[in-house]
Every structure is written in C-alpha cells, then in structure tokens.
Design a protein around this motif. Structure first.
Motif, short mmCIF file in Angstrom:
data_model
loop_
_atom_site.label_atom_id
_atom_site.label_comp_id
_atom_site.label_asym_id
_atom_site.label_seq_id
_atom_site.Cartn_x
_atom_site.Cartn_y
_atom_site.Cartn_z
N VAL A 1 0.85 -1.18 0.00
CA VAL A 1 0.00 0.00 0.00
C VAL A 1 0.89 1.24 0.00
N ARG B 1 0.64 5.50 0.37
CA ARG B 1 -0.19 6.65 0.74
C ARG B 1 0.37 7.87 0.02
N GLY C 1 -7.47 2.37 -5.44
CA GLY C 1 -7.39 2.54 -4.00
C GLY C 1 -8.64 3.20 -3.46
N GLU D 1 -7.99 8.40 2.31
CA GLU D 1 -7.83 8.60 3.74
C GLU D 1 -7.88 10.10 4.04
N THR E 1 -11.20 6.39 6.67
CA THR E 1 -10.93 5.74 5.39
C THR E 1 -12.26 5.58 4.67
N ARG F 1 -5.06 11.72 1.63
CA ARG F 1 -4.13 10.82 0.95
C ARG F 1 -4.89 9.86 0.03
N LYS G 1 -4.95 6.31 -0.84
CA LYS G 1 -4.46 5.04 -0.31
C LYS G 1 -4.53 4.03 -1.44
N TRP H 1 -3.29 0.61 -3.70
CA TRP H 1 -2.80 -0.75 -3.57
C TRP H 1 -2.08 -1.18 -4.84
#
Length: 705
Positions: free
Chosen positions: A148, A150, A174, A177, A226, A272, A274, A276
């Motif tokens: 992950v 950020r 993603g 956040e 989140t 942010r 987030k 993946w």
C-alpha cells in the motif's frame, strides 16, 4: 571496476561478443522463486529455485555454494543443516533447485550463497535471506506481496467556502484517507474520479471510466477516516473476477477528489490516496530519447504496469477484472520490460490452465506466455508440469491434411473443450481476430470514421490466416519445449508440422498477384492482421517481404491497441523501423499520445472512447510500446533462456540519442546511443556480471563505405 563497452561505429555492421573480466565480489539480490522479499509471502513450491545476481563489478562466476538452514543461528555459523550444496562448478546463478532435505510446509528457513570467480577465488558469503513455505498445494508458482502507498496530492485548491478539489497526479486503484476534526457530527460529500470535465470531476464520464460519490459521516473525537466504497457487482463476482484478499479495501481507480461540506480547513497533509499495488520496483528500468512524445508514451506504459497489477494477476481492466490470455501476454512483456518481476506472469499462466476464455486466438496465446516466461527466467518447471495440456492449447487436434486448423472443424467438440480446461464443455471457441468488431451485440455502433471496427474489414473464412499464423508460432514453440524436455519424437513431429503449416500459409493464403496475404482461403481481402502476423512470426519469405510491408503501410493503424503489439513486432522484424517509430509517436486519435492528451495516466482499452464506447481507462493491453521500445526499438532480448546471453540489435531509426535500463533476472542492462555525425554512431553498453552479450549494429545502405 564496472564493465563498460564503448563503440564508435562509422559505416560498419558487425557482431560482437561481450564477456566479463574477473573480480571478487559478494553475490547480491537473492530471490526464492523469483520473490525478492520472500519473508512476506508463502513459498508454495516444495522444491523452490534459488537465484542471485552476480555483481556488476567485472565478475564472471565459475562456481557456487548454497547453504539452507532451519535456524538463523545455524546459517550465521555457516551450517546448512537443510542443504549444503558443497562446491558446485558452473556459472549458473539462477534457477538453482533445492536439493537438500525436503522442506516442510508452513516453516521458516534461511539461506545464503557464495561464488567463485574465474580465478577460482571464493567471494564472501552473501547476506542471509529468510523465507517461509506455504501449503505446497495448488499452484507451484508463488504470488508476490501486496503493498500500500499513501500518496499526497500534487495539487489542492479551495473551490468554495467549504469545498476542495484535489489532484493526486496519477490514477491508482485505492480509496481515500482523510484526517479531519469536526466539532459536531456531520457528513462530508466525497467524489472520486478518473476524468475531468473542465475544472471539476466528470460525474458522467461515459463507458467504464470510473466515478464514485460517497457520503462520509464524521464525528467529534474521531480524527482519521478511510472512505468505504461500494463494491461493483460485476468486477467482484467470485465466479469470474479476481477477488482481492479481505485485508484489502474495496478499491476503485481514481486520480481526482472533491470534498464538500468541510466546516474547518483541510490541508494537503490531511488527505491521501491510499493505493494498492503488487510488488513493483520502479528503479529497475528507465528510458529516454530525444523524442519527448516517445518518452512520455514509455512513462505511460511503465506506470500502467504498476497501476494495473493490484490484483496480483494480469487482468483486462476494472470493468471485469478478469484475466484474458491476449491481455496477459502484452501485460507480461511490458511488465518484464520495466521490472524483473516474474511471479505474477507465472501465477496468471497457471490461472489460464484452469480458467480459459472463449476466443480461439486467446488459446493460442498460452504457449506464447509460457515461452516468454521460459526465455526471461530460464525456468522449465511450468513447461514440464503443463506440457501435455499445452499440446491441446495449440489446437493441433483441428489440423487438416494441409497442416492448417479451423474452428469450423467437427473435431472442435466437447472432448477438446474439456482438454482445453473448460468446465462447460458445450462451449465452443470463436475466432476474434481483434476487438471490438464494427457492431457489438449490445447494440452500439462505431462511428463512420472507422466503420469496420478494429478488424480492418477482416473477412472470416473457415481457414484463417490469423488463426494459422498463431498456430505456426505455437508449433515452433512446442518444438523447442519438446527439445528442452528431451521428448525427441515430439520435437521432430512439431518441427515437421510447423514447416508444413508455414508452407500451406504461403501457398494457399498469399496472393502473388496482389502481393499480400489474404484473410483466409476463399477471399481476396487482405487485412492488416493477416499480414502483420506472418511478419511477426517469420512466416514471410524474403521474396514476399517488401510487397507485404507495402500493403501493411497502406492500412495505417488498422488494428486495436492489442493488435498494435503484433503490428509493431512485424514491422521491426521486417526491418521497417522508420514506419514503426512513426506509428508509436503519432499524434492522431488512434495513437498512444491520444491517451495522454485526453487525460489518462494509464493506457486505455481502445484508441479513443469513440472507437469503443464502453472502454475503460486502465487497460494494460494498451501498453505495447512498454515492451516494443526495449525488445524491438533497442532490440534487447534474451538470446539464451534466463539471459545467459543477451542479444542487442538496435533499430533506433531517426532517434539521435537514447538511453535505456532493462531489468533482467541477472541484473540491469544499461545502454546509450548518440548520433555524433552524419555517419557516426556511438554506443555504450554495460552488462551485469555473469552475462554474455551479442551486439548487432545495422547500417543503412548509404553508410556503407
């Protein structure tokens, strides 16, 4: 001292072999099953392969010793209680198969290696690498770890008293956040999207371009949130799609964010992306040239490899998240070109042996996937496991007396469908040629500017040039696989079949009067597809080459982003680097530049939305230049499996300078080119240790003295 080979070429064409000098350095970058951080995953092969990189500083390995231990204390004392290989002669530094005591499932082990140089001097021991085993059930290949990131905004603008616009620079799969303090219970309105409409997110982007709108409840005393996204029913269907682990959030591809109803200030440090990804090391590759468009296209393709790998398998895109064989082949090649990451391709290959898809040509891509895995890693484990099943994937059961295959054959029955891996044996393969056709079964039509779809007016005949070109290449590959596995009778049979098929294609599908290959037996129409594939697969005799090239040039970019892989390969294979480069750097709407121009940071499913109205903006099969630049323009390919010897055969066309870094299982190859005069060219090539090289420099006729 690093090996650096400098060539100043003035009107010459020649081949050079490059080898390392000696030195005494420690092996580095250890892997188990090609996994660079094996402690983070479960190694699923009970007899895994160990590999390492012989340092670039002038080393050529002549021997090695591997130690594998059951405890850190043992390995630190140089005790290989699980395996002590002893001193092994040879330069093999990849695919060293475990040969000690059997490994136990769900156990932890440590290993290290030392090597001998050409003067028979031992290096110091490498650093210790730990790894853990899995269940040893299912796939023999091992998937890599998820990561992950950020990501902070590259741009954040306050658009109103209580609203913000955020740009994260690139789309990624993603969620969001937010760090946010509120004095009262409230609700933020959050929008995520891939596409803009003016200065705001396009909430009706069309096709499968993604847009999400989520209400986020916020409460006093809670600081971090989140975003919880609603899963898409189509791409999270466990019967078809690749399902993400429960530990991963519901994800969507987005670049932009809008937040409304903020009572307090929201700073860039409070929000942010987030995102993946599967394991990806961007530092392993690079490319530059004097052509800024080509540079941006390469960057687009490279990032596409990172962004679309979030499931751990090669998928088609976000609409379905399903692996398709042709998509995966382009993804594999372009992934190998930008990172030395092989487990994802191997996992995808094993997926296809259980879950094939319906297009005829897609079945004929499976051997191609195996071939590239073999050439880039040197490993034969998957070939040995699936050799008999691969025979079926060639569709050789459909062959007629001339050596040609047809899906209209009565031999395409339930038995063969079962042998291909289909659970529903009532299904039948269907020739696809390219995608989309002029009219899709859902009712939409392509515009009159390109009414023939992406098939260039292809005429479907029982015996197709496209199908049989793929079939020929399958036979060539299977002959080599049979040789490697010591199946001598199979090798001879495949070679015989290949020559028979090639002869039939040239005798029955090439129209000597028109000077091109027709789409099949019984038609005079010659699509770009029916000609680019014979060029790509070395079917075209030298006598026909120029007329076939002339015909291909007349068709323009008459294929999809998928077909462009083979169009470019065919052009470079036939030596037409100038036209190939012009296609890669074109700026019309059937180009990679168009993908950048309309605002995507990941390659598209089609050239433009008007050519495929349900397209997505995150399709790796659109990233052909990512591998063509390495494999064809620079001509850097493994000559022997596992890059024991690399072939470098540049066709740089009008470029006046270029640099490239290519990742391999043995380390990075670095090369640069500078045209310093009308007929003077300078090449600098730097090879990793333990690799031989063959450099082949083409020279134009007007440069021959």
């Amino acid at each position: 001292m690093k090996r650096k080979i400098v060539f100043c070429v003035l009107a010459a064409s020649f081949t050079l072999f490059l080898f390392s000098s000696s030195g005494q350095k420690t092996p580095v970058r250890l892997t188990v099953e090609y996994i660079r951080e094996p402690k983070a995953v479960f190694i699923n092969d009970f007899q895994p392969e160990y590999s390492w990189v012989v340092p670039q500083d002038a080393i050529f390995q002549t021997g090695y010793q591997v130690l594998v231990a059951s405890s850190k204390a043992n390995i630190d004392k140089h005790v290989g209680d699980i395996w002590d290989s002893g001193a092994i002669k040879g330069n093999n530094s990849v695919n060293i198969s475990h040969a000690g005591k059997p490994l136990e499932p769900y156990s932890f082990y440590w290993w290290k290696v030392r090597i001998r140089d050409k003067d028979n001097r031992w290096s110091a021991w490498s650093e210790v690498q730990g790894f853990r085993t899995g269940s040893f059930a299912g796939n023999i290949s091992t998937g890599n770890a998820f990561h992950v990131e950020r990501i902070a905004p590259v741009k954040m603008v306050r658009t109103g008293n209580r609203s913000y616009f955020i740009d994260f620079g690139k789309a990624a799969f993603g969620t969001l956040e937010i760090d946010y303090n509120t004095p009262v219970a409230d609700t933020l309105l959050v929008r995520l999207g891939e596409k803009l409409s003016g200065l705001t997110i396009d909430c009706n982007p069309g096709g499968t371009i993604r847009y999400s709108e989520v209400k986020l409840p916020v409460y006093p005393g809670t600081k971090s949130y989140t975003l919880k996204l609603v899963p898409d029913k189509r791409n999270t269907n466990p019967q078809m799609a690749v399902i993400l682990p429960d530990s991963i959030d519901v994800v969507t591809p987005f670049r932009y964010c809008e937040v409304e109803n903020c009572r307090g200030d929201l700073a860039a440090g409070n929000i942010r992306q987030k995102a993946w990804f599967n394991y990806f090391d961007a530092s392993r590759s690079s490319f530059t040239s004097n052509d800024t468009i080509l540079n941006q296209i390469w960057d687009l393709c490279k990032y596409s490899m990172k962004a679309t790998n979030f499931t751990g398998l090669y998928i088609d895109g976000d609409r379905e998240r399903i692996p398709y064989e042709a998509d995966a082949y382009i993804n594999q090649l372009s992934h190998y070109a930008v990172d030395c990451e092989y487990p994802m391709a191997q996992q995808t290959i094993e997926w296809f042996m259980r879950k094939p898809t319906w297009p005829t040509e897609w079945q004929l891509h499976v051997a191609l996937l195996f071939w590239q895995d073999y050439m880039y890693t040197g490993n034969t484990e998957l070939i040995a496991k699936y050799y008999e099943a691969l025979k079926h994937k060639t569709l050789m059961a459909l062959e007629n007396e001339d050596g040609l295959i047809s899906t209209q054959s009565e031999k395409l029955n339930g038995v063969l469908m079962g042998q291909l891996g289909f659970a529903d044996t009532t299904q039948r393969l269907r020739d696809i040629v390219d995608w989309p056709p002029a009219q899709k079964d859902t009712g939409w039509k392509l515009p009159q500017v390109w009414p023939q779809g992406e098939r260039d007016g292809f005429v479907f005949m029982p015996y197709s040039t496209v199908i049989n070109s793929f079939y020929y290449q399958n036979l060539v590959i299977m002959a080599e696989f049979a040789r490697v596995l010591h199946h001598t009778s199979d090798e001879l049979d495949f070679k015989y079949r290949a020559e028979k098929t090639r002869k039939a294609i040239n005798e029955k599908m090439f129209n000597q009067t028109l000077g091109y290959y027709t789409d099949g037996i019984g038609t005079d129409h010659g699509s770009v597809h029916a000609n680019m594939l014979p060029l790509a697969f070395n079917i075209v005799p030298e006598l026909y080459r120029e007329s076939v090239l002339k015909h291909v040039r007349s068709r323009g970019m008459g294929c999809s982003v998928y077909g462009a892989q083979f169009l470019l390969e065919g052009l470079y294979n036939a030596g037409d680097a100038d036209y190939a480069l012009s296609l890669m750097t074109a700026t019309h709407d059937r180009s990679w530049w168009n993908m950048i121009k309309i605002g995507s940071t990941i390659t598209l499913e089609a050239w433009d939305m008007k050519y495929k109205p349900n397209s997505d903006w995150n399709h790796a099969w659109g990233a052909a230049p990512g591998n063509i630049i390495q494999r064809q323009l620079w001509g850097i390919t493994p000559k022997t499996p596992g890059f024991g010897i690399v072939q470098i055969k540049p066709q740089l066309s009008r470029l006046t300078n270029s640099t490239i870094t290519v990742p391999t299982i043995r380390g990075e190859i670095k090369a640069s080119y500078q045209k310093t005069g009308n007929k003077k060219h300078s090449y600098i090539v730097e090879l990793p240790g333990n690799m031989g090289g063959e450099l082949m420099l083409p020279v134009a006729d007007d440069e021959i003295l």
